[in-house]
Design a protein around this motif. Structure first.
Motif, PDB file in Angstrom:
ATOM      1  N   TYR A   1      27.392 -16.341 101.528  1.00 46.67           N
ATOM      2  CA  TYR A   1      26.841 -16.998 102.712  1.00 46.67           C
ATOM      3  C   TYR A   1      25.409 -17.465 102.438  1.00 46.67           C
ATOM      4  N   ALA A   2      24.633 -16.605 101.757  1.00 50.81           N
ATOM      5  CA  ALA A   2      23.266 -16.977 101.408  1.00 50.81           C
ATOM      6  C   ALA A   2      23.253 -18.153 100.438  1.00 50.81           C
ATOM      7  N   LYS A   3      24.242 -18.181  99.533  1.00 56.07           N
ATOM      8  CA  LYS A   3      24.362 -19.285  98.578  1.00 56.07           C
ATOM      9  C   LYS A   3      24.595 -20.607  99.329  1.00 56.07           C
ATOM     10  N   VAL A   4      25.480 -20.569 100.305  1.00 57.13           N
ATOM     11  CA  VAL A   4      25.765 -21.767 101.106  1.00 57.13           C
ATOM     12  C   VAL A   4      24.497 -22.247 101.808  1.00 57.13           C
ATOM     13  N   ILE A   5      23.738 -21.262 102.364  1.00 58.13           N
ATOM     14  CA  ILE A   5      22.511 -21.619 103.082  1.00 58.13           C
ATOM     15  C   ILE A   5      21.499 -22.243 102.121  1.00 58.13           C
ATOM     16  N   GLN A   6      21.310 -21.611 100.956  1.00 57.97           N
ATOM     17  CA  GLN A   6      20.318 -22.125 100.004  1.00 57.97           C
ATOM     18  C   GLN A   6      20.709 -23.513  99.503  1.00 57.97           C
ATOM     19  N   GLN A   7      21.973 -23.701  99.132  1.00 57.97           N
ATOM     20  CA  GLN A   7      22.386 -24.995  98.577  1.00 57.97           C
ATOM     21  C   GLN A   7      22.463 -26.087  99.636  1.00 57.97           C
ATOM     22  N   SER A   8      22.566 -25.666 100.911  1.00 54.23           N
ATOM     23  CA  SER A   8      22.561 -26.667 101.985  1.00 54.23           C
ATOM     24  C   SER A   8      21.191 -27.312 102.142  1.00 54.23           C
ATOM     25  N   LEU A   9      20.161 -26.624 101.614  1.00 53.64           N
ATOM     26  CA  LEU A   9      18.804 -27.173 101.691  1.00 53.64           C
ATOM     27  C   LEU A   9      18.521 -28.169 100.580  1.00 53.64           C
ATOM     28  N   LEU A  10      19.397 -28.219  99.584  1.00 52.48           N
ATOM     29  CA  LEU A  10      19.221 -29.164  98.484  1.00 52.48           C
ATOM     30  C   LEU A  10      19.585 -30.584  98.931  1.00 52.48           C
ATOM     31  N   PRO A  11      18.989 -31.589  98.316  1.00 53.33           N
ATOM     32  CA  PRO A  11      19.371 -32.975  98.638  1.00 53.33           C
ATOM     33  C   PRO A  11      20.732 -33.304  98.016  1.00 53.33           C
ATOM     34  N   PRO A  12      21.365 -34.395  98.402  1.00 50.21           N
ATOM     35  CA  PRO A  12      22.635 -34.798  97.761  1.00 50.21           C
ATOM     36  C   PRO A  12      22.429 -35.037  96.269  1.00 50.21           C
ATOM     37  N   GLU A  13      23.517 -34.914  95.505  1.00 55.69           N
ATOM     38  CA  GLU A  13      23.399 -35.097  94.062  1.00 55.69           C
ATOM     39  C   GLU A  13      23.058 -36.536  93.678  1.00 55.69           C
ATOM     40  N   LYS A  14      23.387 -37.457  94.564  1.00 54.31           N
ATOM     41  CA  LYS A  14      23.002 -38.848  94.298  1.00 54.31           C
ATOM     42  C   LYS A  14      22.322 -39.418  95.529  1.00 54.31           C
ATOM     43  N   ILE A  15      21.103 -39.946  95.336  1.00 49.94           N
ATOM     44  CA  ILE A  15      20.345 -40.534  96.450  1.00 49.94           C
ATOM     45  C   ILE A  15      19.915 -41.939  96.012  1.00 49.94           C
ATOM     46  N   ILE A  16      20.137 -42.888  96.897  1.00 47.67           N
ATOM     47  CA  ILE A  16      19.776 -44.279  96.599  1.00 47.67           C
ATOM     48  C   ILE A  16      18.726 -44.740  97.598  1.00 47.67           C
ATOM     49  N   PHE A  17      17.581 -45.121  97.071  1.00 44.38           N
ATOM     50  CA  PHE A  17      16.543 -45.742  97.872  1.00 44.38           C
ATOM     51  C   PHE A  17      16.421 -47.205  97.424  1.00 44.38           C
ATOM     52  N   GLU A  18      15.511 -47.918  98.029  1.00 45.48           N
ATOM     53  CA  GLU A  18      15.289 -49.310  97.637  1.00 45.48           C
ATOM     54  C   GLU A  18      14.700 -49.360  96.227  1.00 45.48           C
ATOM     55  N   ASN A  19      15.467 -49.909  95.300  1.00 44.44           N
ATOM     56  CA  ASN A  19      15.026 -50.107  93.912  1.00 44.44           C
ATOM     57  C   ASN A  19      14.814 -48.798  93.134  1.00 44.44           C
ATOM     58  N   VAL A  20      15.352 -47.700  93.583  1.00 40.71           N
ATOM     59  CA  VAL A  20      15.251 -46.438  92.839  1.00 40.71           C
ATOM     60  C   VAL A  20      16.449 -45.549  93.189  1.00 40.71           C
ATOM     61  N   VAL A  21      17.027 -44.927  92.146  1.00 43.09           N
ATOM     62  CA  VAL A  21      18.204 -44.080  92.330  1.00 43.09           C
ATOM     63  C   VAL A  21      17.932 -42.716  91.679  1.00 43.09           C
ATOM     64  N   PHE A  22      18.410 -41.640  92.340  1.00 42.75           N
ATOM     65  CA  PHE A  22      18.271 -40.285  91.797  1.00 42.75           C
ATOM     66  C   PHE A  22      19.649 -39.677  91.594  1.00 42.75           C
ATOM     67  N   ASN A  23      19.889 -39.107  90.406  1.00 43.86           N
ATOM     68  CA  ASN A  23      21.096 -38.334  90.110  1.00 43.86           C
ATOM     69  C   ASN A  23      20.657 -36.928  89.692  1.00 43.86           C
ATOM     70  N   SER A  24      21.302 -35.910  90.242  1.00 44.86           N
ATOM     71  CA  SER A  24      20.817 -34.545  89.989  1.00 44.86           C
ATOM     72  C   SER A  24      21.966 -33.575  89.736  1.00 44.86           C
ATOM     73  N   LYS A  25      21.593 -32.430  89.190  1.00 42.44           N
ATOM     74  CA  LYS A  25      22.553 -31.339  88.984  1.00 42.44           C
ATOM     75  C   LYS A  25      21.827 -30.006  89.125  1.00 42.44           C
ATOM     76  N   TYR A  26      22.514 -29.082  89.829  1.00 39.62           N
ATOM     77  CA  TYR A  26      21.955 -27.756  90.117  1.00 39.62           C
ATOM     78  C   TYR A  26      23.003 -26.724  89.719  1.00 39.62           C
ATOM     79  N   ILE A  27      22.691 -25.886  88.695  1.00 39.42           N
ATOM     80  CA  ILE A  27      23.660 -24.908  88.177  1.00 39.42           C
ATOM     81  C   ILE A  27      23.005 -23.515  88.179  1.00 39.42           C
ATOM     82  N   PRO A  28      23.208 -22.718  89.213  1.00 37.10           N
ATOM     83  CA  PRO A  28      22.617 -21.365  89.216  1.00 37.10           C
ATOM     84  C   PRO A  28      23.404 -20.423  88.317  1.00 37.10           C
ATOM     85  N   CYS A  29      22.693 -19.528  87.628  1.00 36.99           N
ATOM     86  CA  CYS A  29      23.392 -18.571  86.766  1.00 36.99           C
ATOM     87  C   CYS A  29      23.958 -17.411  87.577  1.00 36.99           C
ATOM     88  N   GLU A  30      23.439 -17.208  88.794  1.00 40.16           N
ATOM     89  CA  GLU A  30      24.001 -16.240  89.739  1.00 40.16           C
ATOM     90  C   GLU A  30      24.283 -16.968  91.032  1.00 40.16           C
TER      91      GLU A  30
END
Length: 555
Positions: free
Chosen positions: A315-344
């Protein structure tokens, strides 16, 4: 036992009833012997008195040596100072009482001709040593220990006994008289008896105080024995003949008192440990008989507790990861791709990307020491301080990364976090119209890598900063932002050290990461992200550190 008086209720511990009974009986006999002195006073014949005197004294001597033996061997195992002192005291007292018995007037010739003076002197030496030894033991802390060798103590005791024996037997004239034939006891002897009585009363008080703190019942028995010894000394201030009633009654009290002292020490040092050992063996036997059942019960309890804990962590994992931004975000003339891999289930890594206003985008990535629950809780604190919900503060701090991180450092030091906990972070702001990235690092140990479309690369390491940690009392860090001009096709990878930590994660190292970026300099940010993920999947099976990164691509 409960006593009522008016509206008040007074409680008496049952253990005190024992000491009260001893005190009442002893006082009553003492009182009656004083009141009916002329009716009961007898001077026994030498033969009859010596018979009873020898029996009583030998019983006392035997108890003294049993107490010595008990305390001596207990000291060998526990090294408690009180036991060594009691062992020495009763070894000396038992030996001197034996000499007192042999030297009593009317006894056969042994080392010298028996006499009242010699027997009385031995008696006073023994009683003084016993009173002083018990008094000192009553004020020594119960668990105080010593490394003094017990055999050395015995040698010193024997030497002291020999000195007393030599002086009393062969040099008694150098000592002041304690008893004068035809006159009775001297004042010195009576005063010494009073001194002995005073020491024994103080010892009783000290042992009762210790009982109040520890509820050790055997101290009550020991105190009762000392009460009898005290009345015994009182009787020895009253006798007029060494063969009279008071003298014999004093010896009876003495034997009774020594027995109670022996009983208390024996019970505590031998009987009680054996009882505890027997109880422990019974518990072990019970556990052995029911071991499988107990193991199954405990296993089920652990399983349920673990299941509950895992649900809460999920449940805490769901709460913490819900605070993260989407893995792909598109703004005007700039794009972000991300990855989040916790070891626990919970991570000490975190990142966020958000708009400050229509022209500026803020981004940060941070790494808390450790991982799991403590690190995750610290990331929650970081989120609230790095990214404000107030528009004015959000804009002010967002456009000035160094101001943001300085404020973060100050807020961190206002709270009482553990000294070993710290945070490294990298904060940046991108101005879309000018394509300028302003950034500042707070101790980040892996600088973001800018890869140009031409294949050239550079590290964003021109800013100045310090990790977020508890050092404000000793050090005021300086934070300075740096700027870099970006162009269409440029890409920047922001990452935590888990991505290139080959020791913990067996992942891609920094050199391989650079090669990947250079070879894919003309690829889109999304393809570059997929290529990195494929490399991670091939190289990582089990990893011990969180992996977090995001790729910024200028369109």
């Amino acid at each position: 036992m409960i006593l009522e008086k008016g509206n008040k209720v007074y409680g008496i511990k049952n253990d005190y009833l024992y000491i009260i009974i001893i005190l009442v009986i002893t006082s009553l006999v003492f009182y009656l012997s004083m009141v009916f002195e002329y009716e009961i006073y007898i001077i026994f014949s030498v033969v009859n008195f010596l018979t009873w005197h020898t029996i009583l004294e030998f019983i006392s001597v035997i108890f003294a040596f049993i107490i010595f033996n008990n305390c001596y061997y207990s000291y060998k195992h526990t090294k408690r100072v009180r036991l060594l002192l009691l062992a020495s005291t009763f070894f000396i007292v038992g030996s001197i009482d034996f000499l007192h018995t042999l030297s009593y007037e009317g006894m056969p010739f042994t080392f010298a001709q028996s006499s009242v003076e010699m027997a009385t002197t031995y008696w006073v030496f023994a009683r003084l040593i016993m009173a002083v030894g018990i008094f000192i033991s009553s004020i020594i802390p119960f668990y105080k220990k010593s490394k003094f060798n017990e055999k050395s103590a015995i040698i010193l005791n024997i030497l002291l006994i020999f000195i007393i024996f030599h002086i009393v037997t062969y040099k008694i004239d150098v000592l002041p008289p304690l008893f004068i034939q035809g006159k009775g006891m001297t004042s010195l002897k009576i005063y010494l008896e009073y001194f002995i009585v005073a020491l024994q009363i103080l010892s009783i008080i000290n042992f009762i105080k210790t009982y109040e703190k520890t509820s050790n019942t055997y101290l009550i028995i020991l105190s009762s024995g000392l009460i009898l010894m005290t009345f015994s000394e009182g009787l020895f201030t009253l006798y007029r003949s060494v063969y009279d009633t008071f003298n014999l009654l004093g010896h009876v009290y003495k034997v009774w008192g020594v027995y109670l002292i022996y009983h208390s020490i024996y019970k505590y040092n031998i009987d009680l440990p054996y009882k505890k050992l027997k109880e422990a063996q019974g518990k072990v036997s019970l556990y052995a008989d029911n071991l499988e059942k107990i193991v199954n019960i405990r296993t089920e309890e652990f399983r349920k507790a673990n299941e509950k804990l895992n649900k809460e962590l999920d449940y805490a994992k769901v709460i913490q990861q819900s605070l993260l931004p989407p893995e792909k975000i598109i703004f005007e003339n700039v794009v972000f791709n991300s990855k989040y891999i916790p070891c626990e289930k919970l991570s000490g890594d975190f990142y966020d990307i958000y708009e400050i206003n229509k022209n500026n985008i803020a981004m940060y990535i941070l790494d808390v020491t450790g991982h799991g629950v403590p690190a995750a809780l610290l990331t929650m604190f970081s989120i609230n301080n790095v990214k404000s919900n107030e528009k004015i503060i959000k804009r002010y701090r967002g456009l000035k990364p160094h101001k943001n991180l300085k404020n973060f450092y100050e807020e961190f030091n206002k709270l009482n976090f553990p000294e070993e906990m710290h945070i490294v972070t990298f904060f940046a702001t991108y101005n879309k119209p000018n394509k300028v990235l302003t950034y500042c690092s707070a101790g980040m140990n892996c600088y973001p890598i800018l890869i140009r479309r031409t294949g050239e690369y550079e590290l964003l390491d021109k800013s100045r900063g310090f990790p977020i940690c508890q050092l404000s009392e000793f050090f005021t860090p300086q934070y300075e932002s740096a700027k870099v001009q970006l162009q269409e096709g440029d890409k920047i990878i922001f990452y935590t050290d888990g991505l290139t930590d080959v020791q913990k994660n067996s992942s891609i190292d920094h050199k391989k990461l650079l090669n990947i970026l250079v070879r894919n300099s003309k690829s889109s940010g999304e393809k570059l992200n997929n290529y990195i993920l494929k490399k991670l999947e091939n190289s990582i099976k089990d990893f011990d550190d969180d992996i977090t990164y995001f790729i910024m691509e200028i369109l």
